[in-house]
Design a protein around this motif. Structure first.
Motif, PDB file in Angstrom:
ATOM      1  N   ALA A 190       0.828  -1.204   0.000  1.00  0.00           N
ATOM      2  CA  ALA A 190       0.000   0.000   0.000  1.00  0.00           C
ATOM      3  C   ALA A 190       0.866   1.259   0.000  1.00  0.00           C
ATOM      4  O   ALA A 190       0.542   2.254  -0.667  1.00  0.00           O
ATOM      5  CB  ALA A 190      -0.933  -0.008   1.210  1.00  0.00           C
ATOM      6  N   TRP A 191       1.960   1.243   0.745  1.00  0.00           N
ATOM      7  CA  TRP A 191       2.873   2.390   0.742  1.00  0.00           C
ATOM      8  C   TRP A 191       3.484   2.585  -0.647  1.00  0.00           C
ATOM      9  O   TRP A 191       3.649   3.727  -1.103  1.00  0.00           O
ATOM     10  CB  TRP A 191       3.954   2.202   1.784  1.00  0.00           C
ATOM     11  CG  TRP A 191       5.034   3.254   1.732  1.00  0.00           C
ATOM     12  CD1 TRP A 191       6.336   3.085   1.397  1.00  0.00           C
ATOM     13  CD2 TRP A 191       4.874   4.642   2.025  1.00  0.00           C
ATOM     14  NE1 TRP A 191       7.014   4.275   1.459  1.00  0.00           N
ATOM     15  CE2 TRP A 191       6.134   5.252   1.841  1.00  0.00           C
ATOM     16  CE3 TRP A 191       3.792   5.436   2.411  1.00  0.00           C
ATOM     17  CZ2 TRP A 191       6.339   6.614   2.032  1.00  0.00           C
ATOM     18  CZ3 TRP A 191       3.996   6.798   2.605  1.00  0.00           C
ATOM     19  CH2 TRP A 191       5.257   7.369   2.418  1.00  0.00           C
ATOM     20  N   ARG A 209       3.213   5.978  -3.044  1.00  0.00           N
ATOM     21  CA  ARG A 209       4.298   6.642  -3.768  1.00  0.00           C
ATOM     22  C   ARG A 209       3.999   6.726  -5.261  1.00  0.00           C
ATOM     23  O   ARG A 209       4.432   7.667  -5.937  1.00  0.00           O
ATOM     24  CB  ARG A 209       5.607   5.903  -3.540  1.00  0.00           C
ATOM     25  CG  ARG A 209       6.145   6.048  -2.112  1.00  0.00           C
ATOM     26  CD  ARG A 209       7.508   5.417  -1.984  1.00  0.00           C
ATOM     27  NE  ARG A 209       7.440   3.986  -2.281  1.00  0.00           N
ATOM     28  CZ  ARG A 209       8.523   3.235  -2.453  1.00  0.00           C
ATOM     29  NH1 ARG A 209       9.735   3.763  -2.382  1.00  0.00           N
ATOM     30  NH2 ARG A 209       8.381   1.940  -2.710  1.00  0.00           N
ATOM     31  N   GLU A 210       3.245   5.734  -5.777  1.00  0.00           N
ATOM     32  CA  GLU A 210       2.881   5.748  -7.193  1.00  0.00           C
ATOM     33  C   GLU A 210       1.543   6.438  -7.431  1.00  0.00           C
ATOM     34  O   GLU A 210       1.010   6.397  -8.532  1.00  0.00           O
ATOM     35  CB  GLU A 210       2.837   4.318  -7.721  1.00  0.00           C
ATOM     36  CG  GLU A 210       4.190   3.611  -7.669  1.00  0.00           C
ATOM     37  CD  GLU A 210       4.111   2.173  -8.155  1.00  0.00           C
ATOM     38  OE1 GLU A 210       3.022   1.763  -8.615  1.00  0.00           O
ATOM     39  OE2 GLU A 210       5.132   1.476  -8.081  1.00  0.00           O
ATOM     40  N   ARG A 211       0.994   7.053  -6.379  1.00  0.00           N
ATOM     41  CA  ARG A 211      -0.231   7.838  -6.446  1.00  0.00           C
ATOM     42  C   ARG A 211      -1.430   7.012  -6.932  1.00  0.00           C
ATOM     43  O   ARG A 211      -2.288   7.494  -7.674  1.00  0.00           O
ATOM     44  CB  ARG A 211      -0.042   9.073  -7.333  1.00  0.00           C
ATOM     45  CG  ARG A 211       0.969  10.071  -6.788  1.00  0.00           C
ATOM     46  CD  ARG A 211       1.037  11.313  -7.665  1.00  0.00           C
ATOM     47  NE  ARG A 211      -0.271  11.962  -7.783  1.00  0.00           N
ATOM     48  CZ  ARG A 211      -0.811  12.773  -6.880  1.00  0.00           C
ATOM     49  NH1 ARG A 211      -0.139  13.031  -5.763  1.00  0.00           N
ATOM     50  NH2 ARG A 211      -1.982  13.328  -7.083  1.00  0.00           N
ATOM     51  N   GLY A 258      -3.816   5.075  -0.084  1.00  0.00           N
ATOM     52  CA  GLY A 258      -3.817   5.694   1.240  1.00  0.00           C
ATOM     53  C   GLY A 258      -4.886   5.117   2.144  1.00  0.00           C
ATOM     54  O   GLY A 258      -4.662   4.895   3.340  1.00  0.00           O
ATOM     55  N   ALA A 259      -6.075   4.864   1.581  1.00  0.00           N
ATOM     56  CA  ALA A 259      -7.152   4.261   2.373  1.00  0.00           C
ATOM     57  C   ALA A 259      -6.750   2.876   2.854  1.00  0.00           C
ATOM     58  O   ALA A 259      -6.998   2.505   4.009  1.00  0.00           O
ATOM     59  CB  ALA A 259      -8.429   4.190   1.536  1.00  0.00           C
ATOM     60  N   TRP A 260      -6.110   2.099   1.978  1.00  0.00           N
ATOM     61  CA  TRP A 260      -5.696   0.750   2.360  1.00  0.00           C
ATOM     62  C   TRP A 260      -4.630   0.784   3.445  1.00  0.00           C
ATOM     63  O   TRP A 260      -4.710   0.020   4.417  1.00  0.00           O
ATOM     64  CB  TRP A 260      -5.186  -0.005   1.131  1.00  0.00           C
ATOM     65  CG  TRP A 260      -6.067  -1.142   0.751  1.00  0.00           C
ATOM     66  CD1 TRP A 260      -5.850  -2.461   0.996  1.00  0.00           C
ATOM     67  CD2 TRP A 260      -7.322  -1.066   0.066  1.00  0.00           C
ATOM     68  NE1 TRP A 260      -6.886  -3.216   0.506  1.00  0.00           N
ATOM     69  CE2 TRP A 260      -7.809  -2.392  -0.075  1.00  0.00           C
ATOM     70  CE3 TRP A 260      -8.088  -0.011  -0.441  1.00  0.00           C
ATOM     71  CZ2 TRP A 260      -9.010  -2.678  -0.705  1.00  0.00           C
ATOM     72  CZ3 TRP A 260      -9.290  -0.302  -1.068  1.00  0.00           C
ATOM     73  CH2 TRP A 260      -9.736  -1.613  -1.189  1.00  0.00           C
ATOM     74  N   PHE A 291      -1.239  -3.760  -4.804  1.00  0.00           N
ATOM     75  CA  PHE A 291      -0.881  -2.384  -5.167  1.00  0.00           C
ATOM     76  C   PHE A 291       0.495  -2.364  -5.828  1.00  0.00           C
ATOM     77  O   PHE A 291       1.462  -2.951  -5.317  1.00  0.00           O
ATOM     78  CB  PHE A 291      -0.859  -1.478  -3.939  1.00  0.00           C
ATOM     79  CG  PHE A 291      -2.211  -0.987  -3.529  1.00  0.00           C
ATOM     80  CD1 PHE A 291      -2.863  -0.010  -4.258  1.00  0.00           C
ATOM     81  CD2 PHE A 291      -2.839  -1.504  -2.417  1.00  0.00           C
ATOM     82  CE1 PHE A 291      -4.118   0.446  -3.886  1.00  0.00           C
ATOM     83  CE2 PHE A 291      -4.090  -1.059  -2.028  1.00  0.00           C
ATOM     84  CZ  PHE A 291      -4.723  -0.083  -2.771  1.00  0.00           C
ATOM     85  N   GLY A 292       0.596  -1.676  -6.962  1.00  0.00           N
ATOM     86  CA  GLY A 292       1.875  -1.502  -7.635  1.00  0.00           C
ATOM     87  C   GLY A 292       2.478  -2.786  -8.146  1.00  0.00           C
ATOM     88  O   GLY A 292       3.679  -2.848  -8.413  1.00  0.00           O
TER      89      GLY A 292
END
Length: 645
Positions: A585-586, A590-592, A597-599, A635-636
């Motif tokens: 999630a972080w 960083r990758e917007r 952010g919610a996660w 994420f990402g």
């Protein structure tokens, strides 16, 4: 046969098996089999038509899709059937698409498949250890109603892992855009579920405590009926969903969206306060502040929305939340009193943790676990602990009987445990109870009828019954009919007719039990108010319930419970999963990525709350946690062919 063809056949077989299981389960529903069957078919059809609807539907219905308090089902409930229905529709749609597009078609992420396999291994290992711990497995007819010390509790404690393993490969497949749509559908479903929780809490307080009553110590539970033996089901749900609501409010664009998000966030903060859970207060504060910090770290661009949120509006939202906090925490309220004795309560909690840890007998248990769901059984075996009561359903000559036990030892209060049935439509006058039972001389019973949502009695009529030495010989069959005395149950408010309650029966003697052949309750007009009075439907509609003494059923610490029941290896894996989801999630922040952010805020909040409550004994909320962690890992994520199938 090609590998893709085998995958298609496997998906089709999974869809058919889950569909059959859902329909068979619905047909066995003790109250509404046809209606539930229609709901299951509708969920299958919707999910097969639009698979993304499944990720919205399940979190949206989660807060109310379990009616344990009405059915008596403990090991299985309506939400399980909805999960199976969504899985059937989703895997059926996947198989059909794979068959139509033999050269392309849908893909599954290998890492998600590996995670699902790991979850199934953990579930199977915990169940195997539980079966090896001893105890008789109930019959299939009695299985849905098995009590918590039963080996069947291993299924209840592990099914959230199975359901997560069933759905995560579907909900994390495809490219980056597909995964974002899955997460967006999940987030919207969670917000819809949170809105329903807020509505249920407001109705509960209006009927049973008063909307603005903060002095009586009434703690709301909504429809998280798993709390019939205590626990923090609503705490675990709110810790995850409040940061999602905060993120929606902070990132809202457009007046209608902003107003809806702001109203939900303010209302959800009020609901958090009404739980009077200090652990939830801390987790909610951590999650909300982290969401705000990440929002500032990821400022919205002008192109991200039509209109910026109103500055005065945001200030008003913050002011409303702070006013509630000041009123509750600094006033002479029950919440303030609970906060004042936090030190002593933590000392008691630490003592409880030591007792839970002692359930592991040696290094083998610490390494491998005592078995999923076995903590209540181990607690009942402790001479210095024990249960305040227990319900069993023996069968003899084709007839089911109720076997109700009193406290395991002196010092435990039998009033704190009862077998109950849900009631509604109270009237003025005297209620009358009729019991047909067998018991040893000296047995003392308590029969009561109370207005009660789940935990707290409001108004009651009751009667103590003593089985005298000469009543029916040594263990004779007795028929007793008694009037109940106490409060008037006449409607005392405009909405009093909406209140529900319980008929309850308790055994007060330590070490004694009663075998009940029939239980009846007559209202002042002489009408029968109970269902399944002679247990012709087995345990249907009857439920064990505790009040004020909940330690035997909960470790009150997620990490300690996992260590004791599943072992150090699984605990390390859980910590790695939490860390991995937070790191992913972080990376998304960083990758917007829009929802990263919610996660991250939600994962941090539930990790913090896990220090003070356990969640594995609340299957549908635990499932919500595991799905959130599983979706967070994506994420990402690289979408090259090397990570896809």
């Amino acid at each position: 046969m090609t590998v893709r063809a085998l995958k298609t056949l496997a998906a089709a077989a999974l869809a058919l098996s889950t569909a059959a299981a859902a329909l068979i389960g619905a047909s066995a529903h003790p109250i509404l089999p046809l209606g539930l069957g229609a709901g299951v078919l509708l969920a299958m059809a919707l999910t097969a038509w639009r698979p993304f609807l499944g990720a919205w539907l399940l979190p949206a219905v989660l807060p109310w899709a379990s009616q344990t308090v009405h059915t008596g089902w403990l090991m299985f409930d309506e939400f399980d059937l909805m999960v199976l229905a969504v899985a059937a529709g989703g895997w059926g749609a996947w198989a059909l698409q794979a068959w139509r597009h033999r050269d392309g078609g849908p893909v599954l992420d290998r890492r998600s498949l590996a995670l699902s396999v790991a979850l199934l291994v953990v579930a199977a290992w915990g169940a195997g250890r539980a079966l090896g711990d001893g105890g008789a497995w109930p019959s299939w007819a009695a299985f849905p109603f098995a009590d918590y010390p039963s080996p069947a509790n291993a299924w209840r404690s592990s099914k959230s892992l199975v359901w997560a393993a069933l759905l995560l490969p579907l909900w994390t497949g495809g490219d980056t855009g597909s995964r974002q749509r899955w997460r967006l559908a999940w987030r919207r479903g969670c917000l819809m579920g949170l809105a329903s929780v807020c509505a249920l809490v407001l109705l509960e307080r209006l009927l049973y405590a008063g909307l603005f009553d903060l002095w009586s110590g009434y703690r709301t539970t909504a429809w998280f009926w798993e709390m019939h033996v205590g626990g923090g089901a609503i705490d675990a749900y709110l810790a995850l969903s409040l940061p999602l609501a905060a993120w929606w409010w902070l990132r809202a664009r457009g007046p209608w969206t902003w107003w809806a998000a702001a109203a939900l966030f303010v209302l959800a903060c009020h609901v958090v306060l009404t739980t009077q859970s200090r652990g939830l207060y801390g987790a909610a504060l951590i999650g909300t502040l982290l969401a705000a910090a990440l929002h500032r770290l990821m400022p919205l661009q002008a192109s991200d929305g039509d209109r910026a949120p109103p500055r005065r509006g945001n200030a008003a939202v913050v002011s409303l939340v702070l006013v509630q906090l000041v009123w509750v925490l600094l006033g002479t309220t029950a919440i303030a009193q609970r906060l004042a004795r936090s030190g002593q309560d933590f000392t008691d909690r630490f003592g409880h943790w030591r007792a839970v840890a002692s359930a592991a007998d040696g290094m083998a248990d610490l390494a491998l676990g005592i078995g999923a769901g076995r903590l209540p059984a181990r607690w009942a075996e402790r001479p210095d602990a024990g249960m305040p009561g227990r319900v069993q359903w023996p069968t003899a000559d084709g007839a089911t009987r109720l076997r109700l036990h009193g406290p395991d030892r002196a010092g435990l209060d039998g009033v704190r445990f009862a077998v109950v049935q849900r009631l509604r439509g109270f009237e003025a006058g005297t209620y009358r109870a009729r019991l047909v039972y067998e018991a040893h001389p000296g047995l003392r019973l308590l029969v009561s009828v109370c207005e009660r949502h789940l935990i707290y009695d409001r108004r009651c009529q009751w009667r103590f019954i003593r089985h005298a030495d000469d009543a029916a010989g040594e263990t004779g069959r007795m028929v007793r009919e008694v009037d109940l005395f106490g409060d008037s149950l006449a409607p005392d408010a405009p909405l009093a007719g909406w209140r529900e309650g319980f008929f309850s029966l308790s055994v007060l003697n330590p070490g004694m039990a009663v075998t009940v052949e029939r239980l009846e309750l007559f209202d002042p007009q002489g009408r029968q108010r109970l269902r399944n009075t002679g247990f012709e439907q087995g345990a249907a509609r009857w439920l064990p319930a505790a009040q004020g003494h909940f330690e035997p059923w909960h470790a009150d610490n997620l990490y300690l419970e996992v260590l004791v029941e599943r072992g150090a290896v699984v605990l390390v894996a859980l910590l790695a999963w939490l860390a991995g989801a937070a790191h992913a999630a972080w990376r998304g922040v960083r990758e917007r990525e829009p929802l990263a952010g919610a996660w991250l805020a939600g994962v941090t909040a539930i990790a913090a709350l896990g220090l003070l409550i356990s969640v594995t004994e609340v299957p549908r909320v635990a499932w919500c946690w595991w799905i959130t962690l599983g979706l967070g890992l994506a994420f990402g994520r690289n979408t090259s062919h090397k990570s896809r199938m």
